[in-house]
Design an enzyme around this catalytic site. Structure first.
Site, mmCIF file in Angstrom:
data_model
loop_
_atom_site.group_PDB
_atom_site.id
_atom_site.type_symbol
_atom_site.label_atom_id
_atom_site.label_comp_id
_atom_site.label_asym_id
_atom_site.label_seq_id
_atom_site.Cartn_x
_atom_site.Cartn_y
_atom_site.Cartn_z
ATOM 1 N N GLY A 25 0.820 -1.226 0.000
ATOM 2 C CA GLY A 25 0.000 0.000 0.000
ATOM 3 C C GLY A 25 0.839 1.255 0.000
ATOM 4 O O GLY A 25 0.605 2.175 0.780
ATOM 5 N N SER A 27 1.492 3.469 -2.621
ATOM 6 C CA SER A 27 1.295 4.476 -3.679
ATOM 7 C C SER A 27 0.952 5.837 -3.092
ATOM 8 O O SER A 27 0.957 6.844 -3.802
ATOM 9 C CB SER A 27 0.203 4.030 -4.651
ATOM 10 N N ARG A 28 0.632 5.882 -1.816
ATOM 11 C CA ARG A 28 0.308 7.171 -1.173
ATOM 12 C C ARG A 28 0.483 7.053 0.346
ATOM 13 O O ARG A 28 0.772 5.976 0.868
ATOM 14 C CB ARG A 28 -1.126 7.580 -1.507
ATOM 15 N N ASP A 76 -3.816 -6.957 -4.696
ATOM 16 C CA ASP A 76 -4.736 -6.726 -3.581
ATOM 17 C C ASP A 76 -4.273 -7.664 -2.474
ATOM 18 O O ASP A 76 -4.350 -8.893 -2.638
ATOM 19 C CB ASP A 76 -6.166 -7.052 -4.044
ATOM 20 N N VAL A 77 -3.797 -7.114 -1.373
ATOM 21 C CA VAL A 77 -3.178 -7.975 -0.349
ATOM 22 C C VAL A 77 -4.176 -8.939 0.288
ATOM 23 O O VAL A 77 -3.774 -9.927 0.900
ATOM 24 C CB VAL A 77 -2.450 -7.149 0.748
ATOM 25 N N ASN A 103 1.858 -2.438 5.463
ATOM 26 C CA ASN A 103 1.310 -1.097 5.698
ATOM 27 C C ASN A 103 -0.122 -0.943 5.176
ATOM 28 O O ASN A 103 -0.875 -0.137 5.708
ATOM 29 C CB ASN A 103 2.225 -0.077 5.011
ATOM 30 N N SER A 155 -1.864 0.814 14.825
ATOM 31 C CA SER A 155 -2.458 2.133 15.083
ATOM 32 C C SER A 155 -2.686 2.306 16.576
ATOM 33 O O SER A 155 -2.928 1.325 17.288
ATOM 34 C CB SER A 155 -3.805 2.247 14.372
ATOM 35 N N TYR A 168 -11.903 -1.845 12.725
ATOM 36 C CA TYR A 168 -10.525 -1.350 12.534
ATOM 37 C C TYR A 168 -9.693 -1.577 13.808
ATOM 38 O O TYR A 168 -8.554 -2.079 13.749
ATOM 39 C CB TYR A 168 -10.589 0.133 12.173
ATOM 40 N N LYS A 172 -6.321 -3.836 14.157
ATOM 41 C CA LYS A 172 -5.025 -3.251 14.536
ATOM 42 C C LYS A 172 -4.512 -3.836 15.845
ATOM 43 O O LYS A 172 -3.303 -4.008 16.042
ATOM 44 C CB LYS A 172 -5.144 -1.725 14.611
HETATM 45 P P1 NAD Z 1 -4.038 5.729 3.041
HETATM 46 O O1 NAD Z 1 -5.474 5.383 2.857
HETATM 47 O O2 NAD Z 1 -3.481 6.968 2.465
HETATM 48 O O3 NAD Z 1 -3.103 4.528 2.549
HETATM 49 C C1 NAD Z 1 -3.468 3.192 2.623
HETATM 50 C C2 NAD Z 1 -2.837 2.493 1.455
HETATM 51 O O4 NAD Z 1 -3.190 1.107 1.489
HETATM 52 C C3 NAD Z 1 -3.346 3.046 0.115
HETATM 53 O O5 NAD Z 1 -2.265 3.176 -0.768
HETATM 54 C C4 NAD Z 1 -4.298 1.965 -0.358
HETATM 55 O O6 NAD Z 1 -4.456 1.895 -1.755
HETATM 56 C C5 NAD Z 1 -3.610 0.728 0.195
HETATM 57 N N1 NAD Z 1 -4.497 -0.405 0.251
HETATM 58 C C6 NAD Z 1 -5.721 -0.472 0.806
HETATM 59 N N2 NAD Z 1 -6.251 -1.677 0.624
HETATM 60 C C7 NAD Z 1 -5.333 -2.399 -0.073
HETATM 61 C C8 NAD Z 1 -5.297 -3.716 -0.545
HETATM 62 N N3 NAD Z 1 -6.333 -4.546 -0.378
HETATM 63 N N4 NAD Z 1 -4.204 -4.147 -1.211
HETATM 64 C C9 NAD Z 1 -3.139 -3.312 -1.405
HETATM 65 N N5 NAD Z 1 -3.127 -2.049 -0.966
HETATM 66 C C10 NAD Z 1 -4.212 -1.598 -0.303
HETATM 67 O O7 NAD Z 1 -3.816 5.714 4.604
HETATM 68 P P2 NAD Z 1 -2.512 5.825 5.498
HETATM 69 O O8 NAD Z 1 -2.886 6.720 6.610
HETATM 70 O O9 NAD Z 1 -1.318 6.094 4.717
HETATM 71 O O10 NAD Z 1 -2.464 4.339 6.085
HETATM 72 C C11 NAD Z 1 -1.311 3.513 6.037
HETATM 73 C C12 NAD Z 1 -1.340 2.571 7.227
HETATM 74 O O11 NAD Z 1 -1.221 3.339 8.423
HETATM 75 C C13 NAD Z 1 -2.659 1.787 7.350
HETATM 76 O O12 NAD Z 1 -2.390 0.484 7.780
HETATM 77 C C14 NAD Z 1 -3.397 2.537 8.431
HETATM 78 O O13 NAD Z 1 -4.313 1.733 9.096
HETATM 79 C C15 NAD Z 1 -2.253 2.979 9.315
HETATM 80 N N6 NAD Z 1 -2.552 4.112 10.185
HETATM 81 C C16 NAD Z 1 -3.046 5.284 9.679
HETATM 82 C C17 NAD Z 1 -3.353 6.325 10.546
HETATM 83 C C18 NAD Z 1 -3.938 7.626 10.073
HETATM 84 O O14 NAD Z 1 -4.474 8.372 10.912
HETATM 85 N N7 NAD Z 1 -3.830 7.986 8.816
HETATM 86 C C19 NAD Z 1 -3.147 6.157 11.919
HETATM 87 C C20 NAD Z 1 -2.611 4.968 12.388
HETATM 88 C C21 NAD Z 1 -2.321 3.946 11.516
#
Ligand code: NAD
Length: 260
Positions: A25, A27-28, A76-77, A103, A155, A168, A172
């Site tokens: 994941g 790409s962003r 797709d993981v 991630n 998280s 969620y 986590k």
């Molecule tokens: P985000 O939504 O920007 O990134 C999530 C990434 O996972 C995206 O690139 C998405 O395309 C990819 N993804 C989702 N489902 C997928 C799948 N089935 N197969 C492959 N890729 C997939 O969010 P983020 O904040 O960058 O999240 C990254 C990680 O950090 C996640 O695990 C999230 O739970 C965790 N996290 C985020 C936060 C927050 O507040 N943003 C806080 C704690 C933990």
């Protein structure tokens, strides 16, 4: 007798040159920053994406413009067959990996009263089953590597629970137990498993939270701001590096001081 003082060696500039890392994941968001950081430190990076082909390519192009090496790999993981195909693609390009960063993650937020089985299943499928699938596919790589590292992005919500996030938070929290167990099983091979638990971080994921709720969350953060992806990556870099080889089974919170 005069004490001999050890020479202070300069810091290594590209300390991860001999590692190959897969960041799911990426790409962003947080994953993309992790990919940039590991590449910046000299690692070969596999940038996994599910559907954002162009964004993933943009990540690898930026890495390559910097003189480092990266490939994009679709999967797709939550789908074991796609993960197996991705593993074959990575092996063809880089051989075995050393580091797996699980991630990829999603949210589908509703109060438990409103939550359907599908809402529950969707989140568990990506956040927990996705982690299982990738770890299964790359376990032998991580186990046999001289620098084997499994890093799961959890998280603060897995520690505290959160209103409207039973699915969620459960996924986590499950990663903590998974990490601890894998740490025990990998230990005799000299490889490690750790969890990074970010607090609320400014990415697309946080954008899905209504403004009113976001403001309320921010008020409870002692450091008085959300995390930025850059706040998270230093810990991942550390965990991948040589200085973390004696650290395993840990959950590292990076959350602006939120108590849990
Ligand atoms: P985000 O939504 O920007 O990134 C999530 C990434 O996972 C995206 O690139 C998405 O395309 C990819 N993804 C989702 N489902 C997928 C799948 N089935 N197969 C492959 N890729 C997939 O969010 P983020 O904040 O960058 O999240 C990254 C990680 O950090 C996640 O695990 C999230 O739970 C965790 N996290 C985020 C936060 C927050 O507040 N943003 C806080 C704690 C933990």
């Amino acid at each position: 007798m005069a004490e001999t003082v050890p020479r202070l060696e300069p810091l290594e500039r590209r300390p991860l040159t001999d590692r190959t890392c897969l960041v799911t994941g990426s790409s962003r968001g947080i994953g993309r920053e992790i990919a940039f950081e590991l590449a910046r430190c000299g690692a070969n990076v596999a940038v996994n994406y599910r559907s954002s082909d162009a964004k993933a390519r943009d990540v690898t192009e930026r890495i390559e413009e910097n003189g480092e090496t990266a490939i994009t790999v679709q999967a797709d993981v939550s789908d074991p067959a796609q993960v197996e195909r991705m593993a074959a693609d990575i092996r063809e390009e880089f051989g075995a990996i050393d580091v797996l960063v699980n991630n990829a993650g999603i949210t589908v937020d509703r109060t438990f009263e409103e939550m359907t089985y599908e809402d529950w299943q969707a989140v568990i499928d990506v956040n927990l089953h996705g982690t299982f699938n990738c770890t299964k596919a790359f376990y032998d790589d991580v186990k046999t590597s001289d620098h084997g590292r499994l890093i799961n992005i959890s998280s603060v919500v897995g520690q505290q629970g959160n209103y409207g996030q039973a699915n969620y938070a459960t996924s986590k929290g499950g990663l903590f137990a998974f990490t601890r167990t894998l740490a025990l099983e990998l230990a005799s091979h000299g490889s490690t498993a750790n969890c990074v638990a970010p607090g609320f971080t400014e990415t697309d994921m946080l954008e899905t939270v209504p403004d009113r709720v976001r403001e309320k969350i921010r008020e409870d953060i002692p450091l008085d701001r959300f995390a930025r992806p850059e706040d998270i990556v230093g810990m991942v870099r550390f965990l991948v590096g040589d200085q973390a080889e004696y650290m395993t089974g840990q959950v590292v919170g990076i959350n602006g001081g939120i108590e849990w």
